[in-house]
Design a protein around this motif. Sequence first.
Motif, mmCIF file in Angstrom:
data_model
loop_
_atom_site.group_PDB
_atom_site.id
_atom_site.type_symbol
_atom_site.label_atom_id
_atom_site.label_comp_id
_atom_site.label_asym_id
_atom_site.label_seq_id
_atom_site.Cartn_x
_atom_site.Cartn_y
_atom_site.Cartn_z
ATOM 1 N N MET A 1 -34.263 4.082 -88.747
ATOM 2 C CA MET A 1 -33.550 2.916 -88.213
ATOM 3 C C MET A 1 -32.044 3.147 -88.097
ATOM 4 O O MET A 1 -31.292 2.200 -87.863
ATOM 5 C CB MET A 1 -33.826 1.699 -89.101
ATOM 6 C CG MET A 1 -35.295 1.315 -89.141
ATOM 7 S SD MET A 1 -35.640 -0.197 -90.088
ATOM 8 C CE MET A 1 -35.455 0.407 -91.765
ATOM 9 N N LEU A 2 -31.598 4.389 -88.249
ATOM 10 C CA LEU A 2 -30.179 4.700 -88.140
ATOM 11 C C LEU A 2 -29.799 4.957 -86.692
ATOM 12 O O LEU A 2 -30.585 5.502 -85.906
ATOM 13 C CB LEU A 2 -29.827 5.913 -88.998
ATOM 14 C CG LEU A 2 -30.040 5.757 -90.506
ATOM 15 C CD1 LEU A 2 -29.754 7.079 -91.206
ATOM 16 C CD2 LEU A 2 -29.158 4.645 -91.065
ATOM 17 N N ALA A 3 -28.570 4.620 -86.346
ATOM 18 C CA ALA A 3 -28.094 4.811 -84.972
ATOM 19 C C ALA A 3 -27.737 6.265 -84.696
ATOM 20 O O ALA A 3 -27.746 6.702 -83.543
ATOM 21 C CB ALA A 3 -26.878 3.918 -84.718
ATOM 22 N N GLY B 1 -20.490 6.336 -76.652
ATOM 23 C CA GLY B 1 -20.761 7.202 -77.787
ATOM 24 C C GLY B 1 -20.660 6.493 -79.121
ATOM 25 O O GLY B 1 -21.031 7.058 -80.155
ATOM 26 N N ALA B 2 -20.164 5.259 -79.134
ATOM 27 C CA ALA B 2 -20.065 4.497 -80.376
ATOM 28 C C ALA B 2 -21.458 4.164 -80.894
ATOM 29 O O ALA B 2 -22.372 3.851 -80.120
ATOM 30 C CB ALA B 2 -19.259 3.226 -80.156
ATOM 31 N N ARG B 3 -21.619 4.218 -82.221
ATOM 32 C CA ARG B 3 -22.905 3.970 -82.854
ATOM 33 C C ARG B 3 -22.715 3.066 -84.068
ATOM 34 O O ARG B 3 -21.722 3.167 -84.789
ATOM 35 C CB ARG B 3 -23.545 5.290 -83.314
ATOM 36 C CG ARG B 3 -23.744 6.319 -82.205
ATOM 37 C CD ARG B 3 -24.899 5.933 -81.308
ATOM 38 N NE ARG B 3 -25.202 6.958 -80.331
ATOM 39 C CZ ARG B 3 -24.736 6.988 -79.095
ATOM 40 N NH1 ARG B 3 -23.913 6.010 -78.697
ATOM 41 N NH2 ARG B 3 -25.065 7.943 -78.260
ATOM 42 N N ALA B 4 -23.682 2.176 -84.315
ATOM 43 C CA ALA B 4 -23.656 1.322 -85.496
ATOM 44 C C ALA B 4 -25.080 0.889 -85.814
ATOM 45 O O ALA B 4 -25.910 0.734 -84.907
ATOM 46 C CB ALA B 4 -22.774 0.094 -85.280
ATOM 47 N N SER B 5 -25.368 0.702 -87.094
ATOM 48 C CA SER B 5 -26.698 0.251 -87.489
ATOM 49 C C SER B 5 -26.639 -0.434 -88.839
ATOM 50 O O SER B 5 -25.726 -0.207 -89.641
ATOM 51 C CB SER B 5 -27.688 1.427 -87.542
ATOM 52 O OG SER B 5 -27.261 2.401 -88.467
ATOM 53 N N ALA B 6 -27.628 -1.301 -89.070
ATOM 54 C CA ALA B 6 -27.797 -1.977 -90.351
ATOM 55 C C ALA B 6 -29.291 -2.114 -90.598
ATOM 56 O O ALA B 6 -30.044 -2.469 -89.677
ATOM 57 C CB ALA B 6 -27.124 -3.351 -90.343
ATOM 58 N N ASN B 7 -29.741 -1.806 -91.809
ATOM 59 C CA ASN B 7 -31.165 -1.912 -92.091
ATOM 60 C C ASN B 7 -31.408 -2.149 -93.569
ATOM 61 O O ASN B 7 -30.529 -1.937 -94.417
ATOM 62 C CB ASN B 7 -31.927 -0.677 -91.604
ATOM 63 C CG ASN B 7 -31.491 0.601 -92.306
ATOM 64 O OD1 ASN B 7 -31.760 0.803 -93.488
ATOM 65 N ND2 ASN B 7 -30.819 1.483 -91.561
#
Length: 528
Positions: free
Chosen positions: A277-279, A320-326
């Motif tokens: 689930m990571l970007a 190219g920006a990446r973001a994730s929350a899990n």
Amino acid sequence: MTFVQQLLVAPAALGLLVPLAVVNTPAAQATELNINGVSDYAATASGNSLDQVTSVTQFSDVVPTDWAYQALANLVETYGCVAGYPNGTFRGNRAMTRYEAAALLNACLDRITAVTDELRRLLKEFETELAILKGRVDGLEARVGELEATQFSTTTKLKGQATWVFGASRFKGSASRLRSESNEALGGTTFNHDLQLALETSFTGKDQLTTVLRGGNFDGDGNVFGSGGPSGLATLETAFQEGDRPNLVAIDKLFYSFPLGDEITITTGPIVGQEDMLAIWPSVYPSDPILDVLTVNGAPGAYNKNKGAGVGISWAAESGARASANYVAANGASSDTRSGGFATDEAGGTGTLQLGWEGEHWGVAALYSKVQNGQDLIVYASPFASDRFSDRGVTHAYALGGFWQPLESGWLPSLSLGWGINQSDTQRKGQVSTSQSWRAGLEWSDVLMAGNNAGMAVGQPVFATDLRGGDTPADGQFIWEWWYQFQVTDNISVTPALFYLSRPMGELTPNGSTFQQLGGLIKTTFVF
């Protein structure tokens, strides 16, 4: 020249393979036709043949000097009932059977609105062949229908990987008792396997249901590659066994991902990994993993690969920006709040936030994880630090990582770097309050031969750096690995590898003594 004359002249002159005419039946469009030994494909819109021929000039082997050129041109451009081979040829020098002529006539009938005396005579001439052809096409359509009703889902892809590992470890050092016990219990040569089957199903073309089945015989207690030796740090990335019995096939992962717009993806499932689930995964090391501890970006605390019931959101912009929350709960399948549940004190939970940036040949990321202690979530740590993670409480894990790849293969390797620091809640003096880890990995492509890769990595697993009360333990150690991946075929590779642990027991090494672990293996991987 009348239509009937064109129909008779063009095939006779150019040897038309009639089943390659545009045949307007589903069976003919999807299935290979076999008529009295003639076996060819009908023209379809799939790109497997010359689709929707609108001009005779599309045939690469038909030229204006052919004596039936004009007849063929009229059939193609006026009636549109002739197609060619996948490579754009017509193959006009081939002879045509009566069945082929009947098939051509049948294909062109739908294009004719007026029935002339000539056409009636032609239909009478080929009456028997047309009836046989219709019967065979009808039978073919029925068989295709049966196949479609029982076939495996056309929206599901099956990927498989079978891994064999042959190898052993030896233990050295002046700690004689620890050395001899380890060699006796974990020094034997083993031959093990790991089988993974991944089913990827899409229902809309943009979503994906992932199911991973896995089985193996890496006994966690009696196999050095499964248990990692006395410290657990030599566990292989491919080592798997479900429970206490070998060769049990288990559902290793089961989760579903779907997009929200063009840049956001939601992932959830009852068995999903933090890493799913990571970007961004800020590493390109290794292409052929050996020790699992060296695959988690130098931060086994933050990138702990917690697996269980979970949900996450990731954002990937074109810039190219990446973001994730899990969030993942290892014990999320249990309804007993004293030992499990989702988002409870005993959930075995990991909450993760990540920010990063990814370019064409590089990437960087920062990550924070809040980890519940006491659930064996931070696996790759020195025995001294690992004991402290078993206490109740919370560990705040931070990580920085990045990678760079050269534009072309050569002497310059790809470089992957990662570092992690962990702050743990402590209650008593002597407990680990701060621990750190790092890793540097290098990989060379096309070494000695195209397709063969080589790599090495060095790092330190999670080791204690500060204790409550101000003491500093001597818990550090180094882990090295070297490997060369020989690509036998596109689907088979053989990878000999060596690894070395300079002080696997860390702070728990007997005072004044040394203790090392050296391992060697040959890994064979089959991808299908």
